[in-house]
Write a protein that holds these residues in place. Sequence first.
Motif, PDB file in Angstrom:
ATOM      1  N   THR A   6       0.847  -1.186   0.000  1.00 39.72           N
ATOM      2  CA  THR A   6       0.000   0.000   0.000  1.00 39.72           C
ATOM      3  C   THR A   6       0.890   1.246   0.000  1.00 39.72           C
ATOM      4  O   THR A   6       2.110   1.161  -0.060  1.00 39.72           O
ATOM      5  CB  THR A   6      -0.928   0.015   1.221  1.00 39.72           C
ATOM      6  N   SER A   7       0.265   2.407   0.090  1.00 37.76           N
ATOM      7  CA  SER A   7       0.958   3.675  -0.153  1.00 37.76           C
ATOM      8  C   SER A   7       1.762   4.136   1.064  1.00 37.76           C
ATOM      9  O   SER A   7       1.482   5.167   1.668  1.00 37.76           O
ATOM     10  CB  SER A   7      -0.051   4.740  -0.560  1.00 37.76           C
ATOM     11  N   VAL A   8       2.769   3.350   1.407  1.00 33.44           N
ATOM     12  CA  VAL A   8       3.691   3.648   2.505  1.00 33.44           C
ATOM     13  C   VAL A   8       5.114   3.556   1.975  1.00 33.44           C
ATOM     14  O   VAL A   8       5.465   2.573   1.316  1.00 33.44           O
ATOM     15  CB  VAL A   8       3.514   2.654   3.675  1.00 33.44           C
ATOM     16  N   ILE A   9       5.913   4.590   2.258  1.00 33.49           N
ATOM     17  CA  ILE A   9       7.333   4.546   1.897  1.00 33.49           C
ATOM     18  C   ILE A   9       8.145   4.795   3.160  1.00 33.49           C
ATOM     19  O   ILE A   9       8.101   5.878   3.741  1.00 33.49           O
ATOM     20  CB  ILE A   9       7.689   5.595   0.823  1.00 33.49           C
ATOM     21  N   SER A  10       8.877   3.761   3.591  1.00 33.98           N
ATOM     22  CA  SER A  10       9.788   3.874   4.725  1.00 33.98           C
ATOM     23  C   SER A  10      11.204   3.969   4.184  1.00 33.98           C
ATOM     24  O   SER A  10      11.626   3.106   3.401  1.00 33.98           O
ATOM     25  CB  SER A  10       9.657   2.649   5.639  1.00 33.98           C
ATOM     26  N   PHE A  11      11.941   4.986   4.609  1.00 30.56           N
ATOM     27  CA  PHE A  11      13.260   5.184   4.012  1.00 30.56           C
ATOM     28  C   PHE A  11      14.244   5.775   5.020  1.00 30.56           C
ATOM     29  O   PHE A  11      13.859   6.332   6.051  1.00 30.56           O
ATOM     30  CB  PHE A  11      13.169   6.093   2.783  1.00 30.56           C
ATOM     31  N   ASN A  12      15.503   5.652   4.688  1.00 31.24           N
ATOM     32  CA  ASN A  12      16.589   6.298   5.407  1.00 31.24           C
ATOM     33  C   ASN A  12      17.578   6.861   4.409  1.00 31.24           C
ATOM     34  O   ASN A  12      17.604   6.438   3.232  1.00 31.24           O
ATOM     35  CB  ASN A  12      17.325   5.314   6.328  1.00 31.24           C
ATOM     36  N   ILE A  13      18.397   7.802   4.854  1.00 30.25           N
ATOM     37  CA  ILE A  13      19.518   8.292   4.070  1.00 30.25           C
ATOM     38  C   ILE A  13      20.795   7.888   4.793  1.00 30.25           C
ATOM     39  O   ILE A  13      20.926   8.089   6.009  1.00 30.25           O
ATOM     40  CB  ILE A  13      19.453   9.818   3.870  1.00 30.25           C
ATOM     41  N   GLU A  14      21.682   7.300   4.051  1.00 25.80           N
ATOM     42  CA  GLU A  14      22.908   6.750   4.627  1.00 25.80           C
ATOM     43  C   GLU A  14      23.632   7.788   5.484  1.00 25.80           C
ATOM     44  O   GLU A  14      23.878   8.922   5.057  1.00 25.80           O
ATOM     45  CB  GLU A  14      23.825   6.265   3.508  1.00 25.80           C
ATOM     46  N   GLY A  15      23.926   7.396   6.724  1.00 25.74           N
ATOM     47  CA  GLY A  15      24.704   8.240   7.608  1.00 25.74           C
ATOM     48  C   GLY A  15      23.914   9.287   8.370  1.00 25.74           C
ATOM     49  O   GLY A  15      24.499  10.069   9.133  1.00 25.74           O
ATOM     50  N   ILE A  16      22.595   9.326   8.193  1.00 25.82           N
ATOM     51  CA  ILE A  16      21.767  10.335   8.860  1.00 25.82           C
ATOM     52  C   ILE A  16      20.674   9.641   9.662  1.00 25.82           C
ATOM     53  O   ILE A  16      19.999   8.744   9.154  1.00 25.82           O
ATOM     54  CB  ILE A  16      21.132  11.310   7.835  1.00 25.82           C
ATOM     55  N   HIS A  17      20.482  10.073  10.906  1.00 21.64           N
ATOM     56  CA  HIS A  17      19.450   9.471  11.751  1.00 21.64           C
ATOM     57  C   HIS A  17      18.068   9.906  11.264  1.00 21.64           C
ATOM     58  O   HIS A  17      17.867  11.093  10.941  1.00 21.64           O
ATOM     59  CB  HIS A  17      19.644   9.901  13.206  1.00 21.64           C
ATOM     60  N   PRO A  18      17.095   8.990  11.197  1.00 29.04           N
ATOM     61  CA  PRO A  18      15.765   9.356  10.702  1.00 29.04           C
ATOM     62  C   PRO A  18      15.106  10.464  11.508  1.00 29.04           C
ATOM     63  O   PRO A  18      14.357  11.284  10.944  1.00 29.04           O
ATOM     64  CB  PRO A  18      14.975   8.045  10.781  1.00 29.04           C
ATOM     65  N   TYR A  19      15.350  10.507  12.818  1.00 33.03           N
ATOM     66  CA  TYR A  19      14.747  11.553  13.646  1.00 33.03           C
ATOM     67  C   TYR A  19      15.188  12.941  13.185  1.00 33.03           C
ATOM     68  O   TYR A  19      14.395  13.884  13.162  1.00 33.03           O
ATOM     69  CB  TYR A  19      15.116  11.341  15.111  1.00 33.03           C
ATOM     70  N   ASP A  20      16.443  13.065  12.812  1.00 37.70           N
ATOM     71  CA  ASP A  20      16.966  14.359  12.369  1.00 37.70           C
ATOM     72  C   ASP A  20      16.308  14.805  11.069  1.00 37.70           C
ATOM     73  O   ASP A  20      15.982  15.990  10.897  1.00 37.70           O
ATOM     74  CB  ASP A  20      18.487  14.287  12.197  1.00 37.70           C
ATOM     75  N   ILE A  21      16.102  13.868  10.166  1.00 37.61           N
ATOM     76  CA  ILE A  21      15.406  14.200   8.912  1.00 37.61           C
ATOM     77  C   ILE A  21      13.983  14.639   9.209  1.00 37.61           C
ATOM     78  O   ILE A  21      13.503  15.660   8.704  1.00 37.61           O
ATOM     79  CB  ILE A  21      15.413  12.988   7.953  1.00 37.61           C
ATOM     80  N   GLY A  22      13.295  13.878  10.060  1.00 36.14           N
ATOM     81  CA  GLY A  22      11.909  14.207  10.386  1.00 36.14           C
ATOM     82  C   GLY A  22      11.769  15.569  11.019  1.00 36.14           C
ATOM     83  O   GLY A  22      10.806  16.303  10.750  1.00 36.14           O
ATOM     84  N   THR A  23      12.734  15.956  11.857  1.00 34.18           N
ATOM     85  CA  THR A  23      12.681  17.245  12.539  1.00 34.18           C
ATOM     86  C   THR A  23      12.808  18.399  11.546  1.00 34.18           C
ATOM     87  O   THR A  23      12.055  19.383  11.617  1.00 34.18           O
ATOM     88  CB  THR A  23      13.802  17.334  13.588  1.00 34.18           C
ATOM     89  N   ILE A  24      13.721  18.288  10.608  1.00 33.18           N
ATOM     90  CA  ILE A  24      13.894  19.342   9.609  1.00 33.18           C
ATOM     91  C   ILE A  24      12.707  19.405   8.663  1.00 33.18           C
ATOM     92  O   ILE A  24      12.211  20.494   8.327  1.00 33.18           O
ATOM     93  CB  ILE A  24      15.209  19.129   8.834  1.00 33.18           C
ATOM     94  N   VAL A  25      12.227  18.249   8.240  1.00 35.89           N
ATOM     95  CA  VAL A  25      11.071  18.201   7.349  1.00 35.89           C
ATOM     96  C   VAL A  25       9.852  18.851   8.006  1.00 35.89           C
ATOM     97  O   VAL A  25       9.078  19.569   7.361  1.00 35.89           O
ATOM     98  CB  VAL A  25      10.791  16.729   6.945  1.00 35.89           C
ATOM     99  N   ASP A  26       9.692  18.638   9.310  1.00 28.35           N
ATOM    100  CA  ASP A  26       8.582  19.245  10.047  1.00 28.35           C
ATOM    101  C   ASP A  26       8.669  20.770  10.007  1.00 28.35           C
ATOM    102  O   ASP A  26       7.640  21.458   9.911  1.00 28.35           O
ATOM    103  CB  ASP A  26       8.576  18.755  11.490  1.00 28.35           C
ATOM    104  N   LYS A  27       9.866  21.321  10.100  1.00 30.26           N
ATOM    105  CA  LYS A  27      10.030  22.780  10.054  1.00 30.26           C
ATOM    106  C   LYS A  27       9.544  23.355   8.732  1.00 30.26           C
ATOM    107  O   LYS A  27       9.222  24.548   8.632  1.00 30.26           O
ATOM    108  CB  LYS A  27      11.496  23.158  10.270  1.00 30.26           C
ATOM    109  N   LEU A  28       9.452  22.510   7.724  1.00 31.61           N
ATOM    110  CA  LEU A  28       8.977  22.929   6.404  1.00 31.61           C
ATOM    111  C   LEU A  28       7.499  22.587   6.195  1.00 31.61           C
ATOM    112  O   LEU A  28       6.999  22.628   5.072  1.00 31.61           O
ATOM    113  CB  LEU A  28       9.840  22.276   5.319  1.00 31.61           C
ATOM    114  N   GLY A  29       6.824  22.244   7.297  1.00 31.91           N
ATOM    115  CA  GLY A  29       5.381  22.031   7.255  1.00 31.91           C
ATOM    116  C   GLY A  29       4.943  20.648   6.830  1.00 31.91           C
ATOM    117  O   GLY A  29       3.758  20.438   6.542  1.00 31.91           O
ATOM    118  N   ILE A  30       5.874  19.689   6.823  1.00 38.57           N
ATOM    119  CA  ILE A  30       5.566  18.342   6.324  1.00 38.57           C
ATOM    120  C   ILE A  30       5.573  17.349   7.480  1.00 38.57           C
ATOM    121  O   ILE A  30       6.570  17.203   8.192  1.00 38.57           O
ATOM    122  CB  ILE A  30       6.573  17.920   5.241  1.00 38.57           C
TER     123      ILE A  30
END
Length: 404
Positions: A330-354
């Motif tokens: 179904t329409s779920v995409i779970s991903f990571n970027i090499e060398g970066i913690h997922p929490y850090d990505i989520g925090t920055i993405v949230d600052k952009l309204g996502i």
Amino acid sequence: MFDVYKIRKDFPILSREVNGKPLVYFDNAATSQTPQAVIDTIVDYYSNYNANIHRGVHYLSQEATDVYEEARKKIRKHFNAARLHEIIFTSGTTHSINLVATGFSSILKKGDEIIVSALEHHSNIVPWQMLCERTGAILKVIPMNEEGALEMDAYDALLSEKTKLVFTNHVSNALGTVNPIKQIIDKAHAVGAAVLIDGAQSCPHIKPDVQELDVDFYVASAHKMCGPTGVGMLYGKEEWLNKLPPYQGGGEMIAEVTFEKTTYADLPHKFEAGTPNICGGIAFGAAIDYMNAIGFDTIAAYEDELLKYGTEKLLEIEGLKIYGTTENKTSVISFNIEGIHPYDIGTIVDKLGIAVRTGHHCAQPIMDYYKIPGTVRASFSFYNTKEEIDALVEAVRKAKMMLS
């Protein structure tokens, strides 16, 4: 014709801003948003006929009872249960699973075996572990592979005459994998085992037919299906519901009470002790009406389009890896970027309204399998757009640049 921009107008929250940016809501696997039609149903209940049900002779009580029981009929029709009393209102999927697990405490004995899959949410693991502790039953696990699919040959090897219960989710909340539940059910029944399917993640995308599946128990939550939180349902075959003892004692679930002996009410009330979430049950029915008016085939086709588009665009980002790559998902995409913690990505993405979800998504064994701390999960619904996916991709690019 499906018009996503027209659909979006049904959801008031989608017009708000977060951190000065238009809200992009990609946390639908945690909870979906609520359309105005369902909100209006909730307001109408509390404004016009708020009363306790089943026990009152006055007009408001009878009116509330009629509307509440009409919602049960809608749920029965949606899931194609054979009998109305096979639909039990609960507070949600977790409550439904615990109800069944507690009931089986009086059925299982030491040495019996129960089988769970490696793809489960914690709510479909922990109650069964507790059941094993109470009864001496043995918990066995269907393993998964690198793509996030279950190893069905291993499942065949686990099944035996000792198997009494099999439980798996219909769809993985962490990966989006759609499990072959009809095959799982048929194989379990061949050895005399009962099957419970966790439908929390499937029901927003798929319209299950419990009779066609021949499933013994199927559970779901309203808040994943455009409904309110705090309400859900348990479907159980009549024969199984009659075997299980009541989960809670109190008002409504009794036929007669004396200090010497209590006799229990017939189904479904045997499992519905106390005053229920009346408004929630009614709103659950309204949410099912709303989604059926759009059509689940239409929803599935559009969400699959979003999934393919999002997968393609995200994979253009160097170093990004997607977990859960089975063809049937179904329409779920779970991903990571090499060398970066997922929490850090989520925090920055949230600052952009996502809004995305980060962490192990209450599916820690999956993360342990991949040897990762968690993932960033973007989960799409039929009210999301490709433009929103573009915004997510751009936000993830910015996050990568800032964190690398």
